[in-house]
Every structure is written in C-alpha cells, then in structure tokens.
Design a protein around this motif. Structure first.
Motif, PDB file in Angstrom:
ATOM      1  N   LEU A  83     -44.753 -27.501 -50.189  1.00 10.41           N
ATOM      2  CA  LEU A  83     -45.088 -27.427 -51.604  1.00 10.41           C
ATOM      3  C   LEU A  83     -43.837 -27.680 -52.426  1.00 10.41           C
ATOM      4  O   LEU A  83     -42.862 -26.930 -52.350  1.00 10.41           O
ATOM      5  N   MET A  84     -43.861 -28.744 -53.239  1.00  8.42           N
ATOM      6  CA  MET A  84     -42.726 -29.114 -54.072  1.00  8.42           C
ATOM      7  C   MET A  84     -43.058 -28.780 -55.522  1.00  8.42           C
ATOM      8  O   MET A  84     -43.763 -29.525 -56.215  1.00  8.42           O
ATOM      9  N   MET A  85     -42.564 -27.642 -55.979  1.00  7.98           N
ATOM     10  CA  MET A  85     -42.861 -27.200 -57.341  1.00  7.98           C
ATOM     11  C   MET A  85     -42.047 -28.009 -58.346  1.00  7.98           C
ATOM     12  O   MET A  85     -40.831 -28.130 -58.225  1.00  7.98           O
ATOM     13  N   GLY A  86     -42.745 -28.533 -59.364  1.00  7.40           N
ATOM     14  CA  GLY A  86     -42.081 -29.357 -60.358  1.00  7.40           C
ATOM     15  C   GLY A  86     -41.614 -28.599 -61.570  1.00  7.40           C
ATOM     16  O   GLY A  86     -40.764 -29.074 -62.323  1.00  7.40           O
ATOM     17  N   GLU A  87     -42.168 -27.415 -61.798  1.00  2.00           N
ATOM     18  CA  GLU A  87     -41.787 -26.639 -62.969  1.00  2.00           C
ATOM     19  C   GLU A  87     -42.121 -25.168 -62.735  1.00  2.00           C
ATOM     20  O   GLU A  87     -42.900 -24.826 -61.843  1.00  2.00           O
ATOM     21  N   THR A  88     -41.525 -24.316 -63.532  1.00  2.00           N
ATOM     22  CA  THR A  88     -41.863 -22.896 -63.505  1.00  2.00           C
ATOM     23  C   THR A  88     -42.931 -22.656 -64.568  1.00  2.00           C
ATOM     24  O   THR A  88     -42.678 -22.755 -65.761  1.00  2.00           O
ATOM     25  N   ASP A  89     -44.131 -22.364 -64.116  1.00  2.27           N
ATOM     26  CA  ASP A  89     -45.264 -22.199 -65.016  1.00  2.27           C
ATOM     27  C   ASP A  89     -46.189 -21.142 -64.421  1.00  2.27           C
ATOM     28  O   ASP A  89     -46.673 -21.294 -63.297  1.00  2.27           O
ATOM     29  N   VAL A 123     -38.223 -24.745 -54.318  1.00  3.20           N
ATOM     30  CA  VAL A 123     -38.292 -23.844 -55.461  1.00  3.20           C
ATOM     31  C   VAL A 123     -38.150 -24.625 -56.769  1.00  3.20           C
ATOM     32  O   VAL A 123     -37.291 -25.510 -56.897  1.00  3.20           O
ATOM     33  N   ALA A 124     -38.982 -24.282 -57.729  1.00  2.48           N
ATOM     34  CA  ALA A 124     -38.976 -24.974 -59.015  1.00  2.48           C
ATOM     35  C   ALA A 124     -37.732 -24.659 -59.835  1.00  2.48           C
ATOM     36  O   ALA A 124     -37.143 -23.573 -59.731  1.00  2.48           O
ATOM     37  N   ASN A 125     -37.339 -25.635 -60.636  1.00  5.44           N
ATOM     38  CA  ASN A 125     -36.321 -25.446 -61.676  1.00  5.44           C
ATOM     39  C   ASN A 125     -35.035 -24.832 -61.141  1.00  5.44           C
ATOM     40  O   ASN A 125     -34.420 -23.995 -61.785  1.00  5.44           O
ATOM     41  N   ASN A 140     -37.491 -17.496 -64.299  1.00  4.43           N
ATOM     42  CA  ASN A 140     -38.799 -17.332 -64.939  1.00  4.43           C
ATOM     43  C   ASN A 140     -39.942 -17.898 -64.107  1.00  4.43           C
ATOM     44  O   ASN A 140     -40.985 -18.280 -64.624  1.00  4.43           O
ATOM     45  N   GLY A 141     -39.748 -17.961 -62.808  1.00  2.89           N
ATOM     46  CA  GLY A 141     -40.800 -18.465 -61.936  1.00  2.89           C
ATOM     47  C   GLY A 141     -40.681 -17.898 -60.541  1.00  2.89           C
ATOM     48  O   GLY A 141     -39.879 -17.000 -60.277  1.00  2.89           O
ATOM     49  N   THR A 142     -41.486 -18.443 -59.603  1.00  4.75           N
ATOM     50  CA  THR A 142     -41.493 -18.024 -58.205  1.00  4.75           C
ATOM     51  C   THR A 142     -41.769 -16.524 -58.115  1.00  4.75           C
ATOM     52  O   THR A 142     -40.977 -15.731 -57.614  1.00  4.75           O
ATOM     53  N   GLN A 172     -42.472 -20.160 -44.872  1.00  2.71           N
ATOM     54  CA  GLN A 172     -41.495 -19.775 -43.857  1.00  2.71           C
ATOM     55  C   GLN A 172     -40.080 -19.956 -44.393  1.00  2.71           C
ATOM     56  O   GLN A 172     -39.187 -19.182 -44.085  1.00  2.71           O
ATOM     57  N   MET A 173     -39.875 -21.032 -45.160  1.00  2.00           N
ATOM     58  CA  MET A 173     -38.540 -21.320 -45.684  1.00  2.00           C
ATOM     59  C   MET A 173     -38.651 -21.886 -47.095  1.00  2.00           C
ATOM     60  O   MET A 173     -39.692 -22.427 -47.482  1.00  2.00           O
ATOM     61  N   ALA A 174     -37.566 -21.743 -47.848  1.00  2.00           N
ATOM     62  CA  ALA A 174     -37.486 -22.271 -49.202  1.00  2.00           C
ATOM     63  C   ALA A 174     -36.194 -23.048 -49.346  1.00  2.00           C
ATOM     64  O   ALA A 174     -35.179 -22.718 -48.716  1.00  2.00           O
ATOM     65  N   VAL A 175     -36.231 -24.090 -50.174  1.00  2.00           N
ATOM     66  CA  VAL A 175     -35.056 -24.916 -50.436  1.00  2.00           C
ATOM     67  C   VAL A 175     -34.756 -24.870 -51.925  1.00  2.00           C
ATOM     68  O   VAL A 175     -35.670 -25.012 -52.749  1.00  2.00           O
ATOM     69  N   ILE A 176     -33.482 -24.664 -52.256  1.00  2.00           N
ATOM     70  CA  ILE A 176     -33.063 -24.633 -53.658  1.00  2.00           C
ATOM     71  C   ILE A 176     -31.934 -25.640 -53.868  1.00  2.00           C
ATOM     72  O   ILE A 176     -30.883 -25.549 -53.228  1.00  2.00           O
ATOM     73  N   PHE A 177     -32.174 -26.610 -54.744  1.00  2.00           N
ATOM     74  CA  PHE A 177     -31.137 -27.571 -55.113  1.00  2.00           C
ATOM     75  C   PHE A 177     -30.281 -26.998 -56.239  1.00  2.00           C
ATOM     76  O   PHE A 177     -30.551 -25.916 -56.755  1.00  2.00           O
ATOM     77  N   ARG A 178     -29.249 -27.768 -56.657  1.00  2.00           N
ATOM     78  CA  ARG A 178     -28.302 -27.267 -57.657  1.00  2.00           C
ATOM     79  C   ARG A 178     -28.370 -28.058 -58.951  1.00  2.00           C
ATOM     80  O   ARG A 178     -28.395 -29.282 -58.949  1.00  2.00           O
ATOM     81  N   HIS A 179     -28.410 -27.318 -60.040  1.00  2.00           N
ATOM     82  CA  HIS A 179     -28.281 -27.863 -61.395  1.00  2.00           C
ATOM     83  C   HIS A 179     -27.015 -27.270 -61.991  1.00  2.00           C
ATOM     84  O   HIS A 179     -26.797 -26.075 -61.920  1.00  2.00           O
ATOM     85  N   LYS A 180     -26.181 -28.109 -62.591  1.00  2.00           N
ATOM     86  CA  LYS A 180     -24.887 -27.626 -63.066  1.00  2.00           C
ATOM     87  C   LYS A 180     -25.006 -26.600 -64.190  1.00  2.00           C
ATOM     88  O   LYS A 180     -24.079 -25.828 -64.426  1.00  2.00           O
ATOM     89  N   ASN A 181     -26.157 -26.563 -64.866  1.00  2.00           N
ATOM     90  CA  ASN A 181     -26.321 -25.636 -65.989  1.00  2.00           C
ATOM     91  C   ASN A 181     -27.299 -24.498 -65.712  1.00  2.00           C
ATOM     92  O   ASN A 181     -27.635 -23.749 -66.614  1.00  2.00           O
ATOM     93  N   ILE A 182     -27.743 -24.385 -64.466  1.00  2.00           N
ATOM     94  CA  ILE A 182     -28.707 -23.334 -64.115  1.00  2.00           C
ATOM     95  C   ILE A 182     -28.184 -22.553 -62.912  1.00  2.00           C
ATOM     96  O   ILE A 182     -27.875 -23.139 -61.875  1.00  2.00           O
ATOM     97  N   ASP A 183     -28.088 -21.256 -63.069  1.00  2.00           N
ATOM     98  CA  ASP A 183     -27.701 -20.396 -61.953  1.00  2.00           C
ATOM     99  C   ASP A 183     -28.952 -19.897 -61.239  1.00  2.00           C
ATOM    100  O   ASP A 183     -29.965 -19.587 -61.880  1.00  2.00           O
TER     101      ASP A 183
END
Length: 274
Positions: free
Chosen positions: A173-179, A198-200, A205-207, A218-229
């Motif tokens: 499941l590839m979440m496109g936004e936190t809604d 994981v979205a955003n 404000n999600g997940t 079973q597993m989650a993947v989180i990419f990096r955004h330079k302005n989001i912790d």
C-alpha cells in the motif's frame, strides 16, 4: 498475525573510499529467477523513488526523487543495471517526487509516462513527444509490468495518488497523502497488506493506530523530505503494531525480492549512516 520474512544483507562488489567513508557499489545482480520481481526503495537523500525490475528485463520507476538527489538517482539506476525504463509513474506534483524527470530522459530511454490529469497540468516542463502519456484515473487498475498490478485507490484534488501494488497474493500500500477519511475508507475495506509506504514522509497527522491495526503491515518504508521530520507519534504507532520500519536514506536502498508467496528483504548500505 505477522508472517515470517527473510532478511538478507547483500554485500556485492564494494569499494571503500577512505576520504569520505562511503561504500561505492559498482554493480548489483539480484539473481532474479523467472517470474521473480524486485521492488527497490532507492536511498535518495531527499525525495521518493521506487524501482521495479523483472528477471526477464525491463524496469519501471515510480517517482524520481528531488533534484537535490539527482546524481544519487542516476548512480542507483546504473548500479542496478537499468538500461531502459518502460514506464515512469509520477504520483505527486511536489518536487521531491518529480524533480529528476527531465534528467532521467537524458540518461535513459523512457517509453511511457503514467500521470494523473491533475498532476499533468501542474508539471512545469513540457513532456517530450516521444514519451507516450497515459492518464491515470481514480479506481483504475493498471499493469505496470507482467505480474505487477497497480490499483488506484484515490487521487486527491492536488493529484496525489494512493495506490496498491499487487504481486499475486502480496500487497504493498503506497499512501499518497495523510487524510483521515481516506485511511478510514481503506481500513474499513478489510484488506491487509505486507508493506506500507508511509504517507507524507512520516508526518504526524496521519498513519493512525486504527488504520495500522486494520491493514496489519509487516514492514513500513519512510522516505525523506528536507522540510518534514518523521513524527515520533507515528513511529510509536508503528512500533505498537509490531511493524518493522525501514529508512532508505539512513540504511541504504531496500529491495524486496518477491517469489511465489514470500519475499526477502535486502538492504544495500551505500552511504554512511545518516
């Protein structure tokens, strides 16, 4: 109930540069057998890019990362021996998803661009005429490559695409936004998944706990955004549901090698831990 997943650390032709303490992997052979699929979450410093490959050849790239990670993207694709890209699927208008699309065209032959109508209107650079454009629509089912299907679950007003990748009985499941409403809709569907993107970029404000309990990844993947912790509350919720979390920008590219009804997780530590 979480299923067992084999974890491998792949160490291939590695050369170490003592000046910057980084490992440079010249080439990767995933040793894919017939009908095996590899899905790699690329370890870009900024942005999201996901590579799909088959033993029989051909590659699909979902998003291209930020322009801040331009050379990293090209290096990783060359490292995975990508020659041609049959499809590029852009799922969000933000620069951290689309920043290297034009660069990609300079290095690789790209046959087709999959893109929502909303996102198509927001792209600044024109799309070359030789690239076939396929408009992605809400609730549509697509074949990204043989044995890999994508179901479009939702397209937001801004063009952010939430979709499900299916490989036989296994789902990502590839979440496109936190809604909240979108999460509730997916949770109420009764579907479970092996992997959650994981979205955003892990924003807080999600997940939700209810969402995670329902889809049971079973597993989650989180990419990096330079302005989001990455939110500590998101990480706590993932931990409470016994979901293993992978950060490509920290640990290296993360490859899932699918075969029949199982998959192996392979990590490629190409950089210093960040």
């Amino acid at each position: 109930m979480k299923k067992y997943v084999a974890l491998c650390i792949l160490l291939l032709v590695m050369f170490f540069n003592s000046a910057n303490a980084e490992a440079s992997i010249e080439s990767v052979d995933l040793h894919l057998g017939n009908h095996e699929i590899a899905i790699t979450f690329l370890d870009l410093s900024v942005g999201e890019a996901i590579l799909l490959q088959r033993a029989e050849g051909g590659a699909v790239l979902i998003n291209t990362g930020s322009s801040a990670s331009e050379q990293e993207l090209i290096d990783r694709l060359q490292m995975f021996n990508v020659k041609d890209i049959s499809k590029v699927f852009l799922t969000n208008a933000d620069e951290v998803y689309t920043g290297n699309f034009n660069t990609l065209l300079r290095y690789f032959n790209v046959n087709e661009l999959l893109i929502s109508g909303q996102l198509q209107k927001s792209l600044v650079s024109p799309i070359p005429s030789q690239v076939v454009q396929t408009k992605v629509q809400d609730k549509q089912k697509l074949e990204l490559m043989e044995d890999v299907n994508a179901e479009i679950i939702n397209i937001s007003k801004a063009g952010a695409v939430t979709y499900m990748l299916s490989l036989g009985s296994q789902h990502l499941l590839m979440m496109g936004e936190t809604d909240v409403e979108l999460e509730e809709s997916i949770a109420s569907s009764g579907r479970t998944v092996e992997v959650l993107k994981v979205a955003n970029f892990g924003a807080g404000n999600g997940t939700s706990a209810e969402f995670l309990s329902a889809i049971d990844p079973q597993m989650a993947v989180i990419f990096r955004h330079k302005n989001i912790d990455v939110s500590e509350s998101v990480l706590e919720r993932l931990s409470e549901t016994w979901t293993d979390v992978y950060y490509p920008y920290r640990i290296g590219s993360v490859t899932l090698r699918f075969q029949n009804d199982r998959y192996d997780v392979i990590t490629l530590p190409t950089k210093e831990t960040r």
